[in-house]
Design an enzyme around this catalytic site. Structure first.
Site, mmCIF file in Angstrom:
data_model
loop_
_atom_site.group_PDB
_atom_site.id
_atom_site.type_symbol
_atom_site.label_atom_id
_atom_site.label_comp_id
_atom_site.label_asym_id
_atom_site.label_seq_id
_atom_site.Cartn_x
_atom_site.Cartn_y
_atom_site.Cartn_z
ATOM 1 C CG HIS A 118 -57.612 -22.710 29.155
ATOM 2 N ND1 HIS A 118 -58.114 -22.428 30.441
ATOM 3 C CD2 HIS A 118 -56.347 -23.027 29.247
ATOM 4 C CE1 HIS A 118 -57.092 -22.504 31.141
ATOM 5 N NE2 HIS A 118 -55.847 -22.827 30.436
ATOM 6 C CG ASP A 152 -61.000 -22.248 31.394
ATOM 7 O OD1 ASP A 152 -61.244 -22.842 30.456
ATOM 8 O OD2 ASP A 152 -60.064 -21.761 31.883
ATOM 9 N N GLY A 215 -49.137 -25.433 32.455
ATOM 10 C CA GLY A 215 -49.308 -26.929 32.510
ATOM 11 C C GLY A 215 -49.987 -27.103 33.689
ATOM 12 C CB SER A 217 -54.530 -25.130 32.698
ATOM 13 O OG SER A 217 -54.072 -23.692 32.792
#
Length: 257
Positions: A118, A152, A215, A217
Site C-alpha cells: 500500500h 500487503d 510512515g 508502513s
C-alpha cells in the site's frame, strides 16, 4: 519528465511536511481509518491479488538473504540498531499530485528489498524516491518482482549497492517474544522502538506492542537475533493509547525467494 524533475528537486523540502502527512495506518495513502482495514485478511480471504514479474535475467533465489543463523548471539536493542540501522530506508512516493511516505528494508545484497504494497499502491512509476540511512542521494526502484495486495507486501530491487541487509528468520516469533521496529514514522528517519508480540491474529498477521505510526508502513520488525520477522504495517485501532499495532509475518515473502 518535468513533474519528475520537480518532484526530486522538492524532495528535501517535502521531508518536514511528512511529519504531518505521512502514510496513514494501515498507514496508506490519505488518512484511512483503521476500522476500514481491521482484519481485512479475514474479510477478504477469498480475494487474492498477486502480480508477479520475475526477471529471468535476475536471480533472486541465490541471494544470500536466508538461512543465515544468528541464533548463537542474542542482542539488545542498542546492538540491533547499530548493526542493522542501514538495512532500513525511507520511501517517498507520489501520484503526480500528492506525496506519500513509508519505509522499506533490504533482505539481500544489490538492493533486494521489501515494503508494504500500500506504500506504492496507485502511485506513479518513476516518481518514487528511496532515501538510505546516512546517505543524501536519492535512489530509484529498478525492478518489481512481486506485488501482493492480500498480504500487503511488495518485493523489489533498489538501484544501489547496499552492504547491510536483514537475514530472514526461519521461525515465527511466539507471543511474548521481544521484537524491535525500525522505520520512518511521520518522516522521522529510522526511528527505533521495542515491544513484544502481543498475539497472532491470523496465520501471517501478528499484533505487536512496539510503537509505530504513520510512515512506519513497510518497516522492519526484528527479533533479538537480528533476523527480520515481520513488516510493520498499521494499527487495529486508530487513536488508541493501547499500542494495538500489527505487522505481517515475513513468511509471506518466502515462497518467492
Amino acid at each position: 519528465m518535468k513533474k519528475q524533475m520537480y518532484f526530486f528537486r522538492k524532495f528535501y523540502l517535502v521531508i518536514p511536511l511528512l511529519l504531518f502527512a505521512s502514510c496513514a495506518h494501515r498507514s496508506g495513502h490519505g488518512k484511512r481509518l483503521a476500522d476500514e482495514n481491521r482484519y481485512k485478511i479475514q474479510q477478504n480471504a477469498n480475494v487474492k491479488k498477486i502480480q508477479q514479474d520475475i526477471d529471468p535475467n535476475t536471480i533472486i533465489r541465490d541471494q544470500p538473504n536466508r538461512r543465515i543463523s544468528q541464533r548463537h548471539h542474542r542482542m539488545d536493542g542498542a546492538e540491533i540498531f547499530k548493526r542493522f540501522n542501514e538495512a532500513v530506508f525511507m520511501v517517498v512516493t507520489s501520484d503526480g499530485e500528492a506525496v506519500y511516505q513509508g519505509s522499506g528494508f533490504f533482505i539481500g545484497e544489490d538492493g533486494l528489498a521489501v515494503s508494504n504494497y500500500h506504500v506504492f499502491q496507485n502511485t506513479g512509476i518513476g516518481l518514487e524516491a528511496i532515501k538510505l540511512a546516512g546517505d543524501n542521494h536519492i535512489y530509484k526502484v529498478s525492478h518489481i518482482y512481486v506485488k501482493d495486495e492480500e498480504h500487503d507486501f511488495i518485493l523489489f530491487r533498489v538501484a544501489c549497492k547496499n552492504r547491510i541487509y536483514l537475514p530472514i528468520a526461519e521461525e515465527q516469533p511466539q507471543v511474548g517474544d521481544k521484537v524491535f521496529a525500525i522505520g520512518s514514522p511521520r518522516g522521522l528517519e529510522n526511528t527505533f522502538s521495542s515491544g513484544e508480540v502481543s498475539q497472532w491474529r491470523d496465520q501471517y498477521l501478528m499484533q505487536i506492542s512496539a510503537l509505530i505510526d504513520h510512515g512506519s508502513s513497510g518497516g522492519a520488525l526484528v527479533n533479538e537475533y537480528g533476523e527480520v520477522v515481520g513488516i510493520t504495517s498499521g494499527t487495529f485501532a486508530e487513536g488508541s493509547q493501547a499500542n494495538l499495532n500489527y505487522a505481517w509475518s515475513i513468511d509471506v515473502i518466502k515462497p518467492y525467494l
